[in-house]
Design a protein around this motif. Sequence first.
Motif, PDB file in Angstrom:
ATOM      1  N   LYS A 193       0.838  -1.197   0.000  1.00 43.03           N
ATOM      2  CA  LYS A 193       0.000   0.000   0.000  1.00 43.03           C
ATOM      3  C   LYS A 193       0.874   1.248   0.000  1.00 43.03           C
ATOM      4  CE  LYS A 193      -4.037   1.936   2.340  1.00 43.03           C
ATOM      5  NZ  LYS A 193      -4.845   1.901   3.586  1.00 43.03           N
ATOM      6  N   GLU A 194       1.949   1.198   0.822  1.00 46.84           N
ATOM      7  CA  GLU A 194       2.868   2.341   0.895  1.00 46.84           C
ATOM      8  C   GLU A 194       3.405   2.706  -0.489  1.00 46.84           C
ATOM      9  OE1 GLU A 194       3.874   4.213   3.590  1.00 46.84           O
ATOM     10  OE2 GLU A 194       2.273   3.188   4.702  1.00 46.84           O
ATOM     11  N   PHE A 195       3.735   1.668  -1.278  1.00 46.37           N
ATOM     12  CA  PHE A 195       4.335   1.916  -2.600  1.00 46.37           C
ATOM     13  C   PHE A 195       3.318   1.882  -3.738  1.00 46.37           C
ATOM     14  CE2 PHE A 195       8.129   0.824  -0.185  1.00 46.37           C
ATOM     15  CZ  PHE A 195       9.007   1.798  -0.631  1.00 46.37           C
ATOM     16  N   GLY A 196       2.054   1.783  -3.383  1.00 47.91           N
ATOM     17  CA  GLY A 196       1.014   1.836  -4.397  1.00 47.91           C
ATOM     18  C   GLY A 196       0.922   0.598  -5.274  1.00 47.91           C
ATOM     19  N   VAL A 197       1.347  -0.561  -4.722  1.00 47.02           N
ATOM     20  CA  VAL A 197       1.262  -1.803  -5.501  1.00 47.02           C
ATOM     21  C   VAL A 197      -0.127  -2.408  -5.323  1.00 47.02           C
ATOM     22  CG1 VAL A 197       2.171  -4.141  -5.767  1.00 47.02           C
ATOM     23  CG2 VAL A 197       3.718  -2.240  -5.236  1.00 47.02           C
ATOM     24  N   GLU A 198      -0.783  -2.620  -6.445  1.00 46.59           N
ATOM     25  CA  GLU A 198      -2.106  -3.235  -6.358  1.00 46.59           C
ATOM     26  C   GLU A 198      -1.971  -4.744  -6.470  1.00 46.59           C
ATOM     27  OE1 GLU A 198      -5.113  -1.627  -9.002  1.00 46.59           O
ATOM     28  OE2 GLU A 198      -4.130   0.338  -8.913  1.00 46.59           O
ATOM     29  N   GLU A 199      -2.595  -5.431  -5.545  1.00 49.45           N
ATOM     30  CA  GLU A 199      -2.542  -6.887  -5.598  1.00 49.45           C
ATOM     31  C   GLU A 199      -3.468  -7.386  -6.697  1.00 49.45           C
ATOM     32  OE1 GLU A 199      -3.162 -10.824  -2.808  1.00 49.45           O
ATOM     33  OE2 GLU A 199      -3.678  -8.856  -2.006  1.00 49.45           O
ATOM     34  N   LYS A 200      -2.908  -8.227  -7.590  1.00 51.87           N
ATOM     35  CA  LYS A 200      -3.740  -8.751  -8.674  1.00 51.87           C
ATOM     36  C   LYS A 200      -4.454 -10.000  -8.190  1.00 51.87           C
ATOM     37  CE  LYS A 200      -1.672  -6.872 -12.840  1.00 51.87           C
ATOM     38  NZ  LYS A 200      -1.204  -7.160 -14.188  1.00 51.87           N
ATOM     39  N   MET A 201      -5.718 -10.055  -8.448  1.00 55.06           N
ATOM     40  CA  MET A 201      -6.531 -11.207  -8.024  1.00 55.06           C
ATOM     41  C   MET A 201      -7.044 -11.915  -9.270  1.00 55.06           C
ATOM     42  SD  MET A 201      -6.845 -11.178  -4.612  1.00 55.06           S
ATOM     43  CE  MET A 201      -8.447 -11.831  -4.121  1.00 55.06           C
ATOM     44  N   ARG A 202      -6.992 -13.241  -9.253  1.00 53.14           N
ATOM     45  CA  ARG A 202      -7.563 -13.985 -10.371  1.00 53.14           C
ATOM     46  C   ARG A 202      -9.075 -13.809 -10.387  1.00 53.14           C
ATOM     47  NH1 ARG A 202      -4.390 -17.366 -13.272  1.00 53.14           N
ATOM     48  NH2 ARG A 202      -2.388 -17.986 -12.365  1.00 53.14           N
ATOM     49  N   ASP A 203      -9.624 -13.650 -11.549  1.00 59.47           N
ATOM     50  CA  ASP A 203     -11.076 -13.550 -11.703  1.00 59.47           C
ATOM     51  C   ASP A 203     -11.704 -14.852 -11.215  1.00 59.47           C
ATOM     52  OD1 ASP A 203     -13.246 -11.970 -13.767  1.00 59.47           O
ATOM     53  OD2 ASP A 203     -13.668 -14.056 -13.226  1.00 59.47           O
ATOM     54  N   PRO A 204     -12.678 -14.773 -10.303  1.00 59.94           N
ATOM     55  CA  PRO A 204     -13.239 -16.025  -9.750  1.00 59.94           C
ATOM     56  C   PRO A 204     -13.905 -16.902 -10.802  1.00 59.94           C
ATOM     57  CG  PRO A 204     -14.520 -14.090  -9.070  1.00 59.94           C
ATOM     58  CD  PRO A 204     -13.273 -13.583  -9.722  1.00 59.94           C
ATOM     59  N   VAL A 205     -14.355 -16.319 -11.891  1.00 60.50           N
ATOM     60  CA  VAL A 205     -15.037 -17.101 -12.938  1.00 60.50           C
ATOM     61  C   VAL A 205     -14.030 -17.668 -13.938  1.00 60.50           C
ATOM     62  CG1 VAL A 205     -16.762 -17.061 -14.783  1.00 60.50           C
ATOM     63  CG2 VAL A 205     -17.116 -15.694 -12.697  1.00 60.50           C
ATOM     64  N   THR A 206     -13.189 -16.783 -14.519  1.00 59.07           N
ATOM     65  CA  THR A 206     -12.275 -17.231 -15.578  1.00 59.07           C
ATOM     66  C   THR A 206     -10.954 -17.761 -15.027  1.00 59.07           C
ATOM     67  OG1 THR A 206     -11.217 -15.080 -15.811  1.00 59.07           O
ATOM     68  CG2 THR A 206     -13.206 -15.465 -17.125  1.00 59.07           C
ATOM     69  N   GLY A 207     -10.605 -17.382 -13.815  1.00 61.33           N
ATOM     70  CA  GLY A 207      -9.320 -17.802 -13.256  1.00 61.33           C
ATOM     71  C   GLY A 207      -8.152 -17.028 -13.810  1.00 61.33           C
ATOM     72  N   GLU A 208      -8.424 -15.943 -14.541  1.00 61.53           N
ATOM     73  CA  GLU A 208      -7.355 -15.152 -15.154  1.00 61.53           C
ATOM     74  C   GLU A 208      -7.071 -13.901 -14.350  1.00 61.53           C
ATOM     75  OE1 GLU A 208      -8.248 -14.288 -19.220  1.00 61.53           O
ATOM     76  OE2 GLU A 208      -8.734 -16.367 -19.702  1.00 61.53           O
ATOM     77  N   PHE A 209      -5.831 -13.433 -14.434  1.00 57.21           N
ATOM     78  CA  PHE A 209      -5.489 -12.139 -13.867  1.00 57.21           C
ATOM     79  C   PHE A 209      -5.995 -11.049 -14.809  1.00 57.21           C
ATOM     80  CE2 PHE A 209      -1.971 -14.610 -11.841  1.00 57.21           C
ATOM     81  CZ  PHE A 209      -2.348 -14.374 -10.525  1.00 57.21           C
ATOM     82  N   PRO A 210      -6.388  -9.905 -14.247  1.00 56.86           N
ATOM     83  CA  PRO A 210      -6.822  -8.809 -15.135  1.00 56.86           C
ATOM     84  C   PRO A 210      -5.638  -8.249 -15.930  1.00 56.86           C
ATOM     85  CG  PRO A 210      -6.692  -8.052 -12.859  1.00 56.86           C
ATOM     86  CD  PRO A 210      -6.424  -9.524 -12.825  1.00 56.86           C
ATOM     87  N   VAL A 211      -5.923  -7.707 -17.109  1.00 55.42           N
ATOM     88  CA  VAL A 211      -4.883  -7.049 -17.912  1.00 55.42           C
ATOM     89  C   VAL A 211      -5.345  -5.635 -18.217  1.00 55.42           C
ATOM     90  CG1 VAL A 211      -4.050  -9.169 -18.990  1.00 55.42           C
ATOM     91  CG2 VAL A 211      -5.863  -7.856 -20.107  1.00 55.42           C
ATOM     92  N   ASP A 212      -4.375  -4.795 -18.573  1.00 49.46           N
ATOM     93  CA  ASP A 212      -4.728  -3.424 -18.941  1.00 49.46           C
ATOM     94  C   ASP A 212      -5.650  -3.448 -20.152  1.00 49.46           C
ATOM     95  OD1 ASP A 212      -3.169  -2.406 -16.926  1.00 49.46           O
ATOM     96  OD2 ASP A 212      -1.374  -2.274 -18.196  1.00 49.46           O
ATOM     97  N   PRO A 213      -6.575  -2.477 -20.209  1.00 49.50           N
ATOM     98  CA  PRO A 213      -7.523  -2.492 -21.340  1.00 49.50           C
ATOM     99  C   PRO A 213      -6.815  -2.322 -22.688  1.00 49.50           C
ATOM    100  CG  PRO A 213      -7.722  -0.461 -20.042  1.00 49.50           C
ATOM    101  CD  PRO A 213      -6.822  -1.365 -19.279  1.00 49.50           C
ATOM    102  N   TYR A 214      -7.371  -2.950 -23.698  1.00 48.84           N
ATOM    103  CA  TYR A 214      -6.832  -2.812 -25.052  1.00 48.84           C
ATOM    104  C   TYR A 214      -7.981  -2.994 -26.030  1.00 48.84           C
ATOM    105  CZ  TYR A 214      -7.043  -7.913 -24.802  1.00 48.84           C
ATOM    106  OH  TYR A 214      -7.470  -9.202 -24.635  1.00 48.84           O
TER     107      TYR A 214
END
Lengths: 296, 174
Positions: B22-43
């Motif tokens: 949190k101090e360094f602004g790191v966001e924890e990536k969570m796998r999508d509960p449905v797809t099991g994938e990590f989110p990616v930046d929009p494209y």
Amino acid sequence: MDQPLPLRGLLAGLAFSCVLASPAAAQESALLDGGKLLLTNGVATIEGTSGGGLATWATISGRETDVGVGLSAHGTIIELPDYGWTSYGLSVGLFDRVELSYARQNFDTRDVGTALGLGEGYMLNQDVFAATLRIAGDVVYGNPLVPQIAAGVQHKRSSDTPVALAVGAANGQGTDFTLSATKLFLSHSVLVNTTARLTKANQGGLLGFGSAGENSYSLQFEGSVAYQLSRRAVIGAEYRTKPDNLAIAREGDWWDLFAAYAVTKNLTVTAAYVDLGSIATFDNQRGGFLSAQLAF
Amino acid sequence: MLILAAALLTQSVAEPPVDWDKEFGVEEKMRDPVTGEFPVDPYVQGDGNAGAKPFDGVAMADAFGGQAGIRRIANRTVELSEADPRIAAIFASHDMVRLKRTLFEQFCYILNAGCIYTGRDMTASHKDLGVRTRDMNALVENLQRAMREENVSFAAQNRFLAKLAPMSGAVITR
């Protein structure tokens, strides 16, 4: 003259494999990376360059990619009605960019030697030092219509200059210049090569270079078409035109039908039916070609 | 002594552990509960991202055993590559769940087996991977093995590879 040593090339190759096989890490090392796709290093030609047996291709010898170095050794035997041929050689591929090769050719004149007054089984020998530079393109990747293009120099030194001069050649040494384009058309599993060669060589140089009447370079053509049956097996045909400089004997074109098989990723065996035409007035020199190549 | 211990205890309770992410602004990536994938930046999505035009007709889709066969080949290619010491490191820190899906979609789209491709284009998806020619060759060998195991004829394998080979310029970055 040198005695024929048909197995010398193979033994040299095996010695290579022993040296290189000992450290298991060799395969992983950055230098001898061995990462080239199977058969895309071609097979050794009779001149020691990478190609299809008779024709030089734009491929670079050895199994290296652009981050490594490759090594290759080969031995070739050709059995003809009136002659016997052995050649063997070594080749180094640098970063899939530069190829440096050496080949020794031994041509056994057998009974023809007697007829020509040279003595039975007289051996014509020649050393071929060659360098090839890949200029552009990739045989497999990139634009499917852009071939791999390479330029080469083949310096040939006959050990039998007196014989070459006696049959009318102007020189016992000569240099060929080649420009090759090679592409594997994956959509058809077909590899095509075309090579333009500037040469003065009579019978590839075994009968010297040029003649009193014709001592300028001529432009000759080499074409190869090969079909990939599997990852390991390929069949094909080659055609190679040659100059006809000597007054005493007619010289024609060469062609062959070949099959190459990658027994392992390091060992490729090539068998061919070759037609070497008329050699020193003895016509219809058609026979069998057998070659083994070890590459790392 | 007891007072000192109590003071220390109180102090540690009073100060909660620092959340450095949190101090360094790191966001924890969570796998999508449905797809099991990590989110990616929009494209921007589109079939053009697949990098090749699909085959006409159904012959190639049939040669690859339809969507079921193509899915097995895509999964097997990824699994072989993850276990391949030559290139495992390239795959180690990436989302294999997402790769298996997007690779399947890409293969399925190109083979005209009835899929759309929703992944990123070849340049974006291989940026920063540091793929060399030898790595691409290793991947090709793993794909060839996966196709062989599914009994895809060699001619059909090569027809498919002919669609992939021109992508080398976007894939190989060093």
